[in-house]
Design an enzyme around this catalytic site. Sequence first.
Site, PDB file in Angstrom:
ATOM      1  N   ASP A  64       0.860  -1.182   0.000  1.00  0.00           N
ATOM      2  CA  ASP A  64       0.000   0.000   0.000  1.00  0.00           C
ATOM      3  C   ASP A  64       0.896   1.231   0.000  1.00  0.00           C
ATOM      4  O   ASP A  64       2.121   1.106   0.119  1.00  0.00           O
ATOM      5  CB  ASP A  64      -0.987  -0.018   1.173  1.00  0.00           C
ATOM      6  CG  ASP A  64      -0.333  -0.065   2.545  1.00  0.00           C
ATOM      7  OD1 ASP A  64       0.902  -0.264   2.618  1.00  0.00           O
ATOM      8  OD2 ASP A  64      -1.040   0.101   3.546  1.00  0.00           O
ATOM      9  N   PHE A  77       6.244   2.640  -4.493  1.00  0.00           N
ATOM     10  CA  PHE A  77       7.676   2.822  -4.180  1.00  0.00           C
ATOM     11  C   PHE A  77       8.242   4.169  -4.622  1.00  0.00           C
ATOM     12  O   PHE A  77       9.354   4.521  -4.245  1.00  0.00           O
ATOM     13  CB  PHE A  77       8.533   1.682  -4.752  1.00  0.00           C
ATOM     14  CG  PHE A  77       8.182   0.348  -4.169  1.00  0.00           C
ATOM     15  CD1 PHE A  77       8.477   0.046  -2.851  1.00  0.00           C
ATOM     16  CD2 PHE A  77       7.544  -0.618  -4.944  1.00  0.00           C
ATOM     17  CE1 PHE A  77       8.136  -1.191  -2.308  1.00  0.00           C
ATOM     18  CE2 PHE A  77       7.208  -1.856  -4.415  1.00  0.00           C
ATOM     19  CZ  PHE A  77       7.498  -2.143  -3.088  1.00  0.00           C
ATOM     20  N   HIS A 185       9.423  -8.633   0.270  1.00  0.00           N
ATOM     21  CA  HIS A 185       9.314  -7.178   0.121  1.00  0.00           C
ATOM     22  C   HIS A 185      10.687  -6.526   0.310  1.00  0.00           C
ATOM     23  O   HIS A 185      11.506  -7.006   1.099  1.00  0.00           O
ATOM     24  CB  HIS A 185       8.338  -6.646   1.189  1.00  0.00           C
ATOM     25  CG  HIS A 185       7.851  -5.261   0.938  1.00  0.00           C
ATOM     26  ND1 HIS A 185       8.567  -4.143   1.316  1.00  0.00           N
ATOM     27  CD2 HIS A 185       6.718  -4.798   0.354  1.00  0.00           C
ATOM     28  CE1 HIS A 185       7.895  -3.058   0.978  1.00  0.00           C
ATOM     29  NE2 HIS A 185       6.770  -3.421   0.390  1.00  0.00           N
TER      30      HIS A 185
END
Length: 220
Positions: A64, A77, A185
């Site tokens: 998110d 990002f 991640h």
Amino acid sequence: MVNIGNSWDDVLKEDFESESYLALRKFLAKEYATRTIYPDMHDIFNAFRATPYEDVKAVILGQDPYHGAGQAHGMCFSVKPGVPAPPSLVNIFKEIYDDVGVLNTSPNLEKWAKEGVLLLNTVLTVREGCPNSHKGMGWEALTDSVIKKLNSREKPIVFLLWGGNARSKKALITSPKHLVLECPHPSPLSAYAGFFGCKHFSKCNDFLVKNGITPIDWRT
């Protein structure tokens, strides 16, 4: 109603008229009126504005938006020019340098979007200081549909799934035409568990070239 201004308007027309999305809009109207929400409401769909449906070569799927002031602007990002790169982006740039030798300094990723990289999160809004605060509020139905519609495209696409939220979408990508790359991640909490060394940037371009598609220039 939503007006992206390119082919996504037709591709997502039914989604934007669905009961699920209309309920999400009501929730968001209250959230924006009573809390600090990121990104700015006019920036929510910037990833789609920058990369039309037919131009998508690769999808980077995050979790998110950034939940700090002045960071999120509707592309996963990425931050606006002049804003320091958040830790996850610092790690992304480290992997790019190790993988393809590109040394990036600008934390704004709009150039990638224009190269054909859809910078998508699984959830497109967030409360200030509260990651995952809009998870389960309706965004997932829309982003699932986005991935399904890209999956149905004839032209091959590379899907880069980073982190648990993104990897949960893997089942939606069923066409053998596409390439799915997945890893932890890039957050400092998990980057050393497999994001570093994943070589997704070179693997993406190798696949595109193999399929007669111009590779991504990973410089920002």
